[in-house]
Write an enzyme that holds these catalytic residues in place. Structure first.
Site, PDB file in Angstrom:
ATOM      1  N   GLY A 185       3.180  -0.206  -4.063  1.00 55.93           N
ATOM      2  CA  GLY A 185       1.848  -0.291  -4.644  1.00 55.93           C
ATOM      3  C   GLY A 185       0.816   0.153  -3.628  1.00 55.93           C
ATOM      4  O   GLY A 185       1.152   0.624  -2.534  1.00 55.93           O
TER       5      GLY A 185
ATOM      6  N   MET B  72      -2.599  -0.376  -1.057  1.00 56.66           N
ATOM      7  CA  MET B  72      -2.958  -1.378  -0.062  1.00 56.66           C
ATOM      8  C   MET B  72      -3.639  -2.544  -0.778  1.00 56.66           C
ATOM      9  O   MET B  72      -4.290  -2.366  -1.802  1.00 56.66           O
ATOM     10  CB  MET B  72      -3.879  -0.792   1.007  1.00 56.66           C
ATOM     11  CG  MET B  72      -3.121   0.096   1.974  1.00 56.66           C
ATOM     12  SD  MET B  72      -4.085   0.581   3.414  1.00 56.66           S
ATOM     13  CE  MET B  72      -4.198  -0.964   4.311  1.00 56.66           C
TER      14      MET B  72
ATOM     15  N   SER C  72      -2.300  -4.866  -2.465  1.00 54.96           N
ATOM     16  CA  SER C  72      -1.666  -5.251  -3.729  1.00 54.96           C
ATOM     17  C   SER C  72      -0.685  -6.405  -3.547  1.00 54.96           C
ATOM     18  O   SER C  72      -0.151  -6.912  -4.526  1.00 54.96           O
ATOM     19  CB  SER C  72      -0.954  -4.053  -4.370  1.00 54.96           C
ATOM     20  OG  SER C  72       0.094  -3.581  -3.537  1.00 54.96           O
TER      21      SER C  72
ATOM     22  N   SER D  86       3.456  -6.896   1.265  1.00 54.13           N
ATOM     23  CA  SER D  86       4.011  -7.685   2.374  1.00 54.13           C
ATOM     24  C   SER D  86       4.130  -9.148   1.980  1.00 54.13           C
ATOM     25  O   SER D  86       5.107  -9.818   2.333  1.00 54.13           O
ATOM     26  CB  SER D  86       3.144  -7.542   3.627  1.00 54.13           C
ATOM     27  OG  SER D  86       3.167  -6.211   4.096  1.00 54.13           O
TER      28      SER D  86
ATOM     29  N   GLU E 190       6.536  -1.839   5.455  1.00 56.60           N
ATOM     30  CA  GLU E 190       5.852  -0.576   5.780  1.00 56.60           C
ATOM     31  C   GLU E 190       6.857   0.578   5.866  1.00 56.60           C
ATOM     32  O   GLU E 190       6.828   1.404   6.772  1.00 56.60           O
ATOM     33  CB  GLU E 190       5.052  -0.709   7.078  1.00 56.60           C
ATOM     34  CG  GLU E 190       3.978  -1.776   7.043  1.00 56.60           C
ATOM     35  CD  GLU E 190       2.786  -1.457   6.144  1.00 56.60           C
ATOM     36  OE1 GLU E 190       2.763  -0.374   5.513  1.00 56.60           O
ATOM     37  OE2 GLU E 190       1.876  -2.295   6.058  1.00 56.60           O
TER      38      GLU E 190
ATOM     39  N   GLN F  32       7.154   3.277   4.403  1.00 56.01           N
ATOM     40  CA  GLN F  32       6.632   4.653   4.356  1.00 56.01           C
ATOM     41  C   GLN F  32       6.435   5.250   5.744  1.00 56.01           C
ATOM     42  O   GLN F  32       6.356   6.467   5.893  1.00 56.01           O
ATOM     43  CB  GLN F  32       5.313   4.717   3.565  1.00 56.01           C
ATOM     44  CG  GLN F  32       4.090   4.195   4.279  1.00 56.01           C
ATOM     45  CD  GLN F  32       3.929   2.684   4.202  1.00 56.01           C
ATOM     46  OE1 GLN F  32       4.720   1.998   3.569  1.00 56.01           O
ATOM     47  NE2 GLN F  32       2.889   2.158   4.841  1.00 56.01           N
TER      48      GLN F  32
END
Length: 195
Positions: free
Chosen positions: A15, A17, A19, A22, A89, A91
């Site tokens: 999603g 940031m 959202s 984490s 993280e 990505q």
């Protein structure tokens, strides 16, 4: 949340940031700990916003994590008694992360990854689209648009309060001072000649 079996599988939490990606990863890891399962959490070394040794959500929840520089470094920390491998993280990891996640799931681990599915331009980000394609379970979270209050699926990068241009650098780790959640209609990405 999902039917538990003895085989490995992949869960993707994605999603924009803010959202709750984490936060959701931390929640799932904590649930495994209550079930007396052994979990280990990884994060990329580049993510040092709130802590170098923890995954920390924007609302302050945290869990211990092992920072790694390269995807394949994850293998060095995996032991037989592990049940769950979590990666935040995702990505920001190199291209090998897809293979690493596949290998871990094929070895019988529950693998939970969380990351941005789109970059600030609204385009697919890193290896997340490939991970979504091979995952057994995908959870796509939305934030609230900081401009209008609608559900937000995009991340707006701001530089000096203005939307970042399309050809600005993709990776710039930050928090609320440089990013905001936006809906499709409030998300703006000008070209450099528009600025």
């Amino acid at each position: 949340m999902y039917l538990i079996n003895q085989n490995g599988w992949i869960e993707v939490i994605c999603g924009s940031m803010f959202s709750g990606k984490s936060e959701e990863l931390i929640r799932r890891v904590r649930r495994t700990q209550f079930a007396k399962q052994h979990a280990i959490v990884f994060k990329p070394c580049i993510d040092n916003r709130y802590s170098e040794e923890d995954v920390v959500s924007h609302n302050g929840l945290k869990v211990k994590a092992v920072p790694v520089s390269a995807s394949k470094d994850i293998f060095e920390h995996i032991t037989e008694e592990m049940d769950v491998i979590a990666i935040d993280e995702v990505q920001f990891f190199d291209g090998d992360i897809v293979e690493v996640v596949q290998v871990l799931a094929n070895r019988g681990y529950r693998v939970i990854v969380a990351g941005l599915d789109q970059d600030f331009r609204g385009l697919p980000f890193g290896q997340v689209p490939q991970l979504m394609a091979i995952a057994e379970h995908v959870t796509k979270l939305q934030a609230v648009c900081s401009a209008c209050g609608s559900p937000a699926s995009r991340t707006q990068r701001l530089i000096d309060g203005e939307p970042a241009a399309f050809d600005d650098p993709i990776i710039l780790v930050g928090a609320s001072e440089s990013y905001e959640p936006r809906c499709r209609h409030c998300h703006a990405v000008p070209t450099n000649k528009d600025k």
